[in-house]
Design a protein around this motif. Structure first.
Motif, PDB file in Angstrom:
ATOM      1  N   GLU A   1       0.832  -1.195   0.000  1.00 58.01           N
ATOM      2  CA  GLU A   1       0.000   0.000   0.000  1.00 58.01           C
ATOM      3  C   GLU A   1       0.868   1.247   0.000  1.00 58.01           C
ATOM      4  O   GLU A   1       1.994   1.234   0.460  1.00 58.01           O
ATOM      5  N   ALA A   2       0.299   2.323  -0.484  1.00 54.66           N
ATOM      6  CA  ALA A   2       1.005   3.604  -0.493  1.00 54.66           C
ATOM      7  C   ALA A   2       0.892   4.263   0.871  1.00 54.66           C
ATOM      8  O   ALA A   2      -0.105   4.119   1.565  1.00 54.66           O
ATOM      9  N   LEU A   3       1.926   4.974   1.250  1.00 51.24           N
ATOM     10  CA  LEU A   3       1.879   5.869   2.414  1.00 51.24           C
ATOM     11  C   LEU A   3       1.171   7.129   1.973  1.00 51.24           C
ATOM     12  O   LEU A   3       1.270   7.515   0.813  1.00 51.24           O
ATOM     13  N   VAL A   4       0.531   7.793   2.872  1.00 49.43           N
ATOM     14  CA  VAL A   4      -0.028   9.104   2.556  1.00 49.43           C
ATOM     15  C   VAL A   4       0.782  10.120   3.345  1.00 49.43           C
ATOM     16  O   VAL A   4       0.856  10.055   4.569  1.00 49.43           O
TER      17      VAL A   4
ATOM     18  N   GLU B   1      -2.080  16.375   0.878  1.00 47.80           N
ATOM     19  CA  GLU B   1      -1.619  15.030   1.174  1.00 47.80           C
ATOM     20  C   GLU B   1      -1.520  14.262  -0.134  1.00 47.80           C
ATOM     21  O   GLU B   1      -2.379  14.394  -1.009  1.00 47.80           O
ATOM     22  N   HIS B   2      -0.463  13.467  -0.249  1.00 51.86           N
ATOM     23  CA  HIS B   2      -0.234  12.727  -1.487  1.00 51.86           C
ATOM     24  C   HIS B   2       0.211  11.314  -1.167  1.00 51.86           C
ATOM     25  O   HIS B   2       0.953  11.088  -0.210  1.00 51.86           O
ATOM     26  N   ALA B   3      -0.211  10.359  -1.996  1.00 52.28           N
ATOM     27  CA  ALA B   3       0.215   8.969  -1.854  1.00 52.28           C
ATOM     28  C   ALA B   3       1.666   8.849  -2.299  1.00 52.28           C
ATOM     29  O   ALA B   3       2.092   9.474  -3.273  1.00 52.28           O
ATOM     30  N   PHE B   4       2.438   8.051  -1.569  1.00 56.73           N
ATOM     31  CA  PHE B   4       3.859   7.831  -1.839  1.00 56.73           C
ATOM     32  C   PHE B   4       4.120   6.333  -1.808  1.00 56.73           C
ATOM     33  O   PHE B   4       3.775   5.654  -0.851  1.00 56.73           O
ATOM     34  N   ARG B   5       4.741   5.835  -2.875  1.00 58.06           N
ATOM     35  CA  ARG B   5       5.020   4.402  -2.980  1.00 58.06           C
ATOM     36  C   ARG B   5       6.191   4.204  -3.925  1.00 58.06           C
ATOM     37  O   ARG B   5       6.305   4.909  -4.931  1.00 58.06           O
TER      38      ARG B   5
ATOM     39  N   PHE C   1      15.044  15.175  -4.262  1.00 57.68           N
ATOM     40  CA  PHE C   1      14.033  15.573  -5.242  1.00 57.68           C
ATOM     41  C   PHE C   1      13.577  14.351  -6.039  1.00 57.68           C
ATOM     42  O   PHE C   1      12.377  14.104  -6.191  1.00 57.68           O
ATOM     43  N   GLU C   2      14.532  13.581  -6.544  1.00 57.09           N
ATOM     44  CA  GLU C   2      14.209  12.417  -7.374  1.00 57.09           C
ATOM     45  C   GLU C   2      13.502  11.331  -6.582  1.00 57.09           C
ATOM     46  O   GLU C   2      12.583  10.668  -7.084  1.00 57.09           O
ATOM     47  N   ILE C   3      13.886  11.130  -5.326  1.00 61.83           N
ATOM     48  CA  ILE C   3      13.240  10.121  -4.484  1.00 61.83           C
ATOM     49  C   ILE C   3      11.767  10.475  -4.289  1.00 61.83           C
ATOM     50  O   ILE C   3      10.881   9.625  -4.457  1.00 61.83           O
ATOM     51  N   ILE C   4      11.509  11.703  -3.940  1.00 62.40           N
ATOM     52  CA  ILE C   4      10.124  12.117  -3.674  1.00 62.40           C
ATOM     53  C   ILE C   4       9.305  12.107  -4.956  1.00 62.40           C
ATOM     54  O   ILE C   4       8.165  11.645  -4.973  1.00 62.40           O
ATOM     55  N   ARG C   5       9.890  12.567  -6.048  1.00 60.10           N
ATOM     56  CA  ARG C   5       9.188  12.558  -7.338  1.00 60.10           C
ATOM     57  C   ARG C   5       8.808  11.134  -7.731  1.00 60.10           C
ATOM     58  O   ARG C   5       7.660  10.855  -8.099  1.00 60.10           O
ATOM     59  N   ALA C   6       9.755  10.200  -7.618  1.00 59.55           N
ATOM     60  CA  ALA C   6       9.485   8.807  -7.977  1.00 59.55           C
ATOM     61  C   ALA C   6       8.414   8.212  -7.065  1.00 59.55           C
ATOM     62  O   ALA C   6       7.537   7.470  -7.526  1.00 59.55           O
TER      63      ALA C   6
END
Length: 80
Positions: free
Chosen positions: A2-5, A12-16, A51-56
């Motif tokens: 599951e994605a983290l929020v 708030e944005h999903a992160f996975r 930047f790249e980690i969060i974008r991905a």
């Protein structure tokens, strides 16, 4: 998985980070995920790597590439 929020500037944005995003991240940074994590933990990261980690991660959470780049760019510009 599951994605983290994440609470992020602007909402708030999903992160996975599934395999496709880890491959994208590796191409963008030239580092495998564990090596990149170690660089972050040791404070030896390059300026573009967070930047790249969060974008991905945003893309892995379902955001399109342009939207993810925009969200991260705005946040980094406001909160360096």
């Amino acid at each position: 998985m599951e994605a983290l929020v994440l609470a992020w500037p602007g909402g708030e944005h999903a992160f996975r980070l599934p395999l496709a995003q880890l491959e994208l991240l590796q191409g963008a940074t030239g580092c495998g995920p564990e090596f990149l994590l170690n660089k972050l933990n040791l404070g030896q990261w390059a300026a573009t790597e967070p930047f790249e980690i969060i974008r991905a991660g945003l893309m892995g959470g379902g955001m399109d590439a342009a939207g993810a780049k925009d969200v991260v760019s705005r946040a980094f510009d406001r909160h360096p």
